[in-house]
Design a protein around this motif. Structure first.
Motif, PDB file in Angstrom:
ATOM      1  N   VAL A 140       0.925  -1.162  -0.103  1.00 16.43           N
ATOM      2  CA  VAL A 140      -0.072  -0.140  -0.130  1.00 16.43           C
ATOM      3  C   VAL A 140       0.868   1.191  -0.032  1.00 16.43           C
ATOM      4  N   PRO A 141       0.970   1.942  -0.864  1.00 15.41           N
ATOM      5  CA  PRO A 141       1.751   3.150  -1.093  1.00 15.41           C
ATOM      6  C   PRO A 141       1.487   4.307  -0.157  1.00 15.41           C
ATOM      7  N   ASP A 142       2.419   4.924   0.519  1.00 17.76           N
ATOM      8  CA  ASP A 142       2.354   5.888   1.376  1.00 17.76           C
ATOM      9  C   ASP A 142       2.389   7.022   0.630  1.00 17.76           C
ATOM     10  N   GLU A 143       1.970   8.464   1.506  1.00 23.71           N
ATOM     11  CA  GLU A 143       1.974   9.679   0.888  1.00 23.71           C
ATOM     12  C   GLU A 143       3.378  10.433   1.298  1.00 23.71           C
ATOM     13  N   VAL A 144       3.982  11.326   0.589  1.00 26.12           N
ATOM     14  CA  VAL A 144       4.781  12.098   0.688  1.00 26.12           C
ATOM     15  C   VAL A 144       4.834  13.074   2.044  1.00 26.12           C
ATOM     16  N   GLU A 145       3.832  13.489   2.653  1.00 27.42           N
ATOM     17  CA  GLU A 145       3.642  14.189   3.828  1.00 27.42           C
ATOM     18  C   GLU A 145       4.224  13.508   4.782  1.00 27.42           C
ATOM     19  N   ASN A 146       3.846  12.080   4.767  1.00 27.73           N
ATOM     20  CA  ASN A 146       4.244  11.157   6.039  1.00 27.73           C
ATOM     21  C   ASN A 146       5.826  11.061   6.147  1.00 27.73           C
ATOM     22  N   HIS A 147       6.614  11.404   5.098  1.00 29.07           N
ATOM     23  CA  HIS A 147       7.942  10.833   5.277  1.00 29.07           C
ATOM     24  C   HIS A 147       8.756  12.340   5.005  1.00 29.07           C
ATOM     25  N   ALA A 148       8.107  13.449   4.863  1.00 27.65           N
ATOM     26  CA  ALA A 148       8.727  14.638   4.323  1.00 27.65           C
ATOM     27  C   ALA A 148       9.764  15.066   5.414  1.00 27.65           C
ATOM     28  N   ILE A 149       9.371  15.071   6.867  1.00 30.87           N
ATOM     29  CA  ILE A 149      10.402  15.620   7.716  1.00 30.87           C
ATOM     30  C   ILE A 149      11.473  14.688   7.948  1.00 30.87           C
ATOM     31  N   THR A 150      11.447  13.576   7.663  1.00 35.31           N
ATOM     32  CA  THR A 150      12.668  12.545   7.534  1.00 35.31           C
ATOM     33  C   THR A 150      13.783  12.845   6.749  1.00 35.31           C
ATOM     34  N   TYR A 151      13.131  13.448   5.583  1.00 38.35           N
ATOM     35  CA  TYR A 151      14.453  13.705   4.610  1.00 38.35           C
ATOM     36  C   TYR A 151      14.595  15.125   4.502  1.00 38.35           C
ATOM     37  N   ALA A 199      19.377  25.368  12.813  1.00 37.73           N
ATOM     38  CA  ALA A 199      19.567  25.241  14.456  1.00 37.73           C
ATOM     39  C   ALA A 199      18.239  25.593  15.160  1.00 37.73           C
ATOM     40  N   ASP A 200      17.594  26.754  14.997  1.00 39.89           N
ATOM     41  CA  ASP A 200      16.636  27.414  15.578  1.00 39.89           C
ATOM     42  C   ASP A 200      15.379  26.857  15.469  1.00 39.89           C
ATOM     43  N   ASN A 201      15.048  26.371  14.223  1.00 40.95           N
ATOM     44  CA  ASN A 201      13.765  25.547  13.676  1.00 40.95           C
ATOM     45  C   ASN A 201      13.862  24.036  13.795  1.00 40.95           C
ATOM     46  N   PHE A 202      15.086  23.535  14.246  1.00 39.44           N
ATOM     47  CA  PHE A 202      15.280  22.243  13.984  1.00 39.44           C
ATOM     48  C   PHE A 202      14.141  21.168  14.740  1.00 39.44           C
ATOM     49  N   GLN A 203      13.665  21.635  15.904  1.00 39.83           N
ATOM     50  CA  GLN A 203      12.933  20.785  16.579  1.00 39.83           C
ATOM     51  C   GLN A 203      11.145  21.222  16.505  1.00 39.83           C
ATOM     52  N   ARG A 204      11.244  22.506  15.618  1.00 39.42           N
ATOM     53  CA  ARG A 204       9.960  22.876  15.552  1.00 39.42           C
ATOM     54  C   ARG A 204       8.777  21.791  15.136  1.00 39.42           C
ATOM     55  N   PRO A 205       7.419  21.809  15.119  1.00 41.42           N
ATOM     56  CA  PRO A 205       6.417  21.194  14.496  1.00 41.42           C
ATOM     57  C   PRO A 205       6.475  21.263  13.132  1.00 41.42           C
ATOM     58  N   VAL A 206       5.843  20.011  12.664  1.00 42.10           N
ATOM     59  CA  VAL A 206       5.900  20.053  11.162  1.00 42.10           C
ATOM     60  C   VAL A 206       4.682  20.696  10.795  1.00 42.10           C
ATOM     61  N   VAL A 207       4.570  21.481   9.795  1.00 45.77           N
ATOM     62  CA  VAL A 207       3.521  22.086   9.106  1.00 45.77           C
ATOM     63  C   VAL A 207       3.309  21.933   7.710  1.00 45.77           C
ATOM     64  N   PHE A 208       2.284  21.737   7.292  1.00 42.71           N
ATOM     65  CA  PHE A 208       1.958  21.290   5.850  1.00 42.71           C
ATOM     66  C   PHE A 208       1.238  22.358   5.030  1.00 42.71           C
ATOM     67  N   PRO A 209       1.400  22.704   3.878  1.00 41.62           N
ATOM     68  CA  PRO A 209       0.765  23.671   3.351  1.00 41.62           C
ATOM     69  C   PRO A 209      -0.605  23.188   2.856  1.00 41.62           C
ATOM     70  N   SER A 210      -1.469  23.832   2.353  1.00 39.43           N
ATOM     71  CA  SER A 210      -2.840  23.483   1.883  1.00 39.43           C
ATOM     72  C   SER A 210      -2.493  22.841   0.341  1.00 39.43           C
ATOM     73  N   ARG A 211      -3.226  21.727   0.183  1.00 33.97           N
ATOM     74  CA  ARG A 211      -2.844  21.070  -0.988  1.00 33.97           C
ATOM     75  C   ARG A 211      -3.520  21.736  -2.271  1.00 33.97           C
ATOM     76  N   LEU A 212      -2.741  21.997  -3.395  1.00 32.55           N
ATOM     77  CA  LEU A 212      -3.044  22.811  -4.415  1.00 32.55           C
ATOM     78  C   LEU A 212      -3.573  22.097  -5.515  1.00 32.55           C
ATOM     79  N   SER A 213      -3.328  20.502  -5.308  1.00 33.87           N
ATOM     80  CA  SER A 213      -3.629  19.824  -6.575  1.00 33.87           C
ATOM     81  C   SER A 213      -4.462  18.488  -6.123  1.00 33.87           C
TER      82      SER A 213
END
Length: 359
Positions: free
Chosen positions: A327-338, A345-359
């Motif tokens: 079952v293929p996964d979505e890119v948002e689930n792995h974006a932060i890993t890569y 350094a200031d933003n390294f541990q900040r929460p993950v924020v996704f943009p609104s999907r445009l497509s």
């Protein structure tokens, strides 16, 4: 000194581990028996011998890892000594067998596939060099490997192409991918052709490149639609083919969603907390001229055919993931890993924020 009870317990465990069951024996299409042994995992013996051409590439390393973790002996053909060193620890002692090869040398290819019951061809080229063009690798090279494998008597052959392979494409890369598929099918009629979309992962040329060179992904105003797929999903699909007796034909492996370059650039910017690129949209004619000029240096830069590919949408075909049990996964689930590496350094541990999907 061990007591008698300890010795009996060890002997009993040894005898239990040596027991065989019917599911440990698999008969290949050519009536060759494959016998597995040991507890499933890294130190098991699956009985299979597999050759992975292109094992030193992006997809190849993950496929070798998954095969080796199943207890499979993997032949890893290489061209440069240092390129295959990271593959050795992926399997138990003696399970990763490196062999030097050249894509134009049929004798070396034969030695690499002589004892294998399945051969994967992952060899590909994103750009041309003075020694190897797209046709040399995707067409002649693929045909040569398939022909030698058929002559040796290899049971199964898996050829990795691209989702956009087409004889009518304006991209030489996609045209040669299609021609290579046809040559492989002629040389090895029962071959399985895998067509993955653009892949993302640790060493990818998608998300990483967008974070470094966003200007080249603004071509076509970022409107190009692609279906990115996780490299681990494709590697798992390829590994699962070992458990399927025969699966001839073409299998398409696109991502679960269709996304534009514009959305992916916004995704990279949001996840890394870096401001969006202010680089202008380069006209296609200018981009092609710059890419041609870049071919004068010896290290790989963007090539004219890659510029052409930035204007081509991924084909709208249904995925065949069910056939390979993934079952293929979505890119948002792995974006932060890569992409976390591109945060400050200031933003390294900040929460993950996704943009609104445009497509």
């Amino acid at each position: 000194m061990l007591s008698k009870s300890h010795l009996l317990r060890a002997q009993r465990a040894f005898v239990v581990q040596r027991k065989r069951a019917l599911h440990d024996v698999v008969t290949l299409p050519g009536r060759k028996a494959v016998v597995s042994s040991g507890v499933p995992g890294y130190s098991a013996v699956s009985g299979h011998v597999v050759t992975v051409f292109g094992c030193t590439g992006f997809l190849g390393r993950y496929l070798v890892s998954k095969l080796a973790r199943m207890g499979t002996q993997v032949i890893v053909p290489y061209r440069e000594e240092d390129e295959k060193r990271h593959l050795k620890p992926m399997g138990d002692l003696g399970q990763i067998v490196p062999m030097e090869w050249d894509i134009r040398n049929e004798e070396q290819i034969a030695e690499c596939v002589r004892h294998s019951d399945i051969v994967y061809n992952l060899v590909g080229r994103d750009y041309e060099t003075k020694n190897f063009g797209f046709g040399d690798v995707h067409v002649a090279g693929a045909e040569r490997i398939a022909k030698v494998a058929a002559e040796i008597g290899v049971e199964r052959f898996v050829h990795v192409s691209h989702l956009n392979a087409s004889p009518d494409s304006t991209s030489v890369f996609y045209r040669t991918k299609f021609e290579g598929e046809e040559r492989v099918k002629n040389a090895f009629p029962s071959a399985t052709v895998i067509r993955p979309a653009a892949m993302y992962g640790y060493e990818d040329k998608l998300l990483n490149n967008m974070a470094i060179w966003p200007i080249w992904w603004k071509l076509n105003h970022g409107e190009t639609q692609i279906r990115p797929v996780h490299v681990m999903d494709v590697a798992q699909a390829l590994a699962n083919l070992m458990g399927i007796r025969q699966l001839p034909g073409t299998i398409s492996l696109p991502g679960s969603r269709t996304l534009s370059f514009e959305y992916l650039l916004d995704l990279v910017s949001s996840v890394t907390y870096n401001p969006p690129s202010r680089a202008p949209v380069v006209p296609k004619r200018v981009a092609l001229a710059v890419a041609r000029a870049a071919q004068s240096v010896w290290w790989p830069l963007i090539c004219p055919d890659e510029v052409e590919r930035r204007y081509l949408d991924d084909v709208a075909v249904a995925g065949d993931w069910e056939a390979v049990g993934v079952v293929p996964d979505e890119v948002e689930n792995h974006a932060i890993t890569y992409l976390r590496r591109y945060r400050s350094a200031d933003n390294f541990q900040r929460p993950v924020v996704f943009p609104s999907r445009l497509s």
